[in-house]
Design an enzyme around this catalytic site. Sequence first.
Site, PDB file in Angstrom:
ATOM      1  CG  MET A  74       4.198  -0.653  -2.323  1.00  0.00           C
ATOM      2  SD  MET A  74       4.080   1.022  -1.685  1.00  0.00           S
ATOM      3  CE  MET A  74       3.645   1.936  -3.170  1.00  0.00           C
ATOM      4  CG  HIS A  75       8.253   0.345  -5.497  1.00  0.00           C
ATOM      5  ND1 HIS A  75       7.420   1.419  -5.753  1.00  0.00           N
ATOM      6  CD2 HIS A  75       8.715   0.509  -4.223  1.00  0.00           C
ATOM      7  CE1 HIS A  75       7.397   2.202  -4.673  1.00  0.00           C
ATOM      8  NE2 HIS A  75       8.149   1.673  -3.740  1.00  0.00           N
ATOM      9  CG  ASP A 131       4.738  -2.850   1.629  1.00  0.00           C
ATOM     10  OD1 ASP A 131       4.626  -1.688   1.182  1.00  0.00           O
ATOM     11  OD2 ASP A 131       5.814  -3.484   1.588  1.00  0.00           O
TER      12      ASP A 131
END
Length: 478
Positions: A77-78, A233
């Site tokens: 992520m991110h 995830d």
Amino acid sequence: MYLGIDLGTSGLRALMTDAAGKPVASAEAQYDVQTPRPGWSEQDPSDWITALDQAMAQLQGSPGYSDICGIAVAGHMHGAVLLDGSDQVLRPCILWNDTRSAAEAAELDAAEKVRDLSGNIVFPGFTAPKLLWVQRHEPEIFANTAKVLLPAAYLNLHLTGRHVADMSDSAGTSWLDVGARDWSEQLLQAGHMRRDQMPDLVEGSAAAGTLRPELAVRWGFGTDVTVAGGAGDNAAAACGTGVMAPGQGFVSLGTSGVVLTARDGFRPDPATAVHTFCHAIPDRWYQMGVMLSATDCMNWLGRITGQSPADLTAGLGEELQPPGPVTFMPYLSGERTPHNSASLRGGFQGLSIATTAEDLARAVMEGVCYGLRDCLEALRKTGAEIDSCLVIGGGSKSAYWVKLLATILDLPLQLPKDGEFGAALGAARLARLAVTGDDPADVLTAPESAMTVAPDPQLRDGYEAGYAAFRRRAAELT
């Protein structure tokens, strides 16, 4: 047949499952992380495409391969993939564990209603502060940015030709109204972004598009392969482990550490530094506490001692011992829950001339477990309770570490039987839902448990005292 793709930080894993969800074949390909400066962490998105091609080449010829009718991607992520108007990548992807934008994160976090709408503290690893950093330090790239995609959404673009992302992944950007499950104009304006720079939003279990014809031909598939929205995830791992309802949760002893529980509503409490995100299925959310270095702490100790983690811990055996004489603060990369500090750093205390490498390894294991206890306590402050908890991740292969963790958390931990139950399986399950429209409750089920590891009642008080000392030391550091 369904294909789940787990786009990890260090490699890509592809998993085929049959119509009933049973794993059939898998493949992996690795890539590197670049750290051009201290605190920076980047990847070239083209490496993900290369890894995907390599994994697909490995899978070709597997039984049922040509019958794949659904694909979904779970991604770390991110990360910020910046694209120009022609979908060309403008710079390397800035990853989740990059801390360069700490000042920008603090600025956004203090802005009006940002926490209320996003449901979270704006952590330095989140996507929005990365774009503020790019605006200030790479203004030409910022000016040319037509789209910002998360890593999984970039693979979705490669697969479908569409800019599309799921809710669970997008919840970690600080641009999404996590309660309303939509981009927030106020959050976008606070981050100097526009809605047209965002991908379209779909639920993780819904269709995001159809596999591009050229890929279908190259990979030997039919002409109507559905690509699902996919997931971040951890949401995908929750799908793979059946963590869907309140009271269910898992602990991940992976590179980073996670304590995650499902919620049936949007109940943020940003002050705890707990993450509150959309789940990968409609009308569900999840919360998690995150520590940035878990088994990575043991990998670090192995590098500096020249021993493998297995060698370092071999002498401990499987019988749990009382707390050791050395303590370890596991903040090698800063920390999220509960401290929200990019600058916090780790260390040993209680070293003596008699300290051995095994003592250090034992201290590292205890320190990581104390950090995960911090995550559990932070979750409890939001009103979350975990009645049943799986333990997954590479560290769960250590019987000693699992016993230690159960005792420090004071929580029975279920070890799944060997097999697939992580993010790749969760992604494959989401692909199945997007194709069939099945009830998620029938598909997103928990794995069979191999055993339950109970806390050690004789050592519980000793580790409770050890946790209290750990908290006092953490307070001194913060």
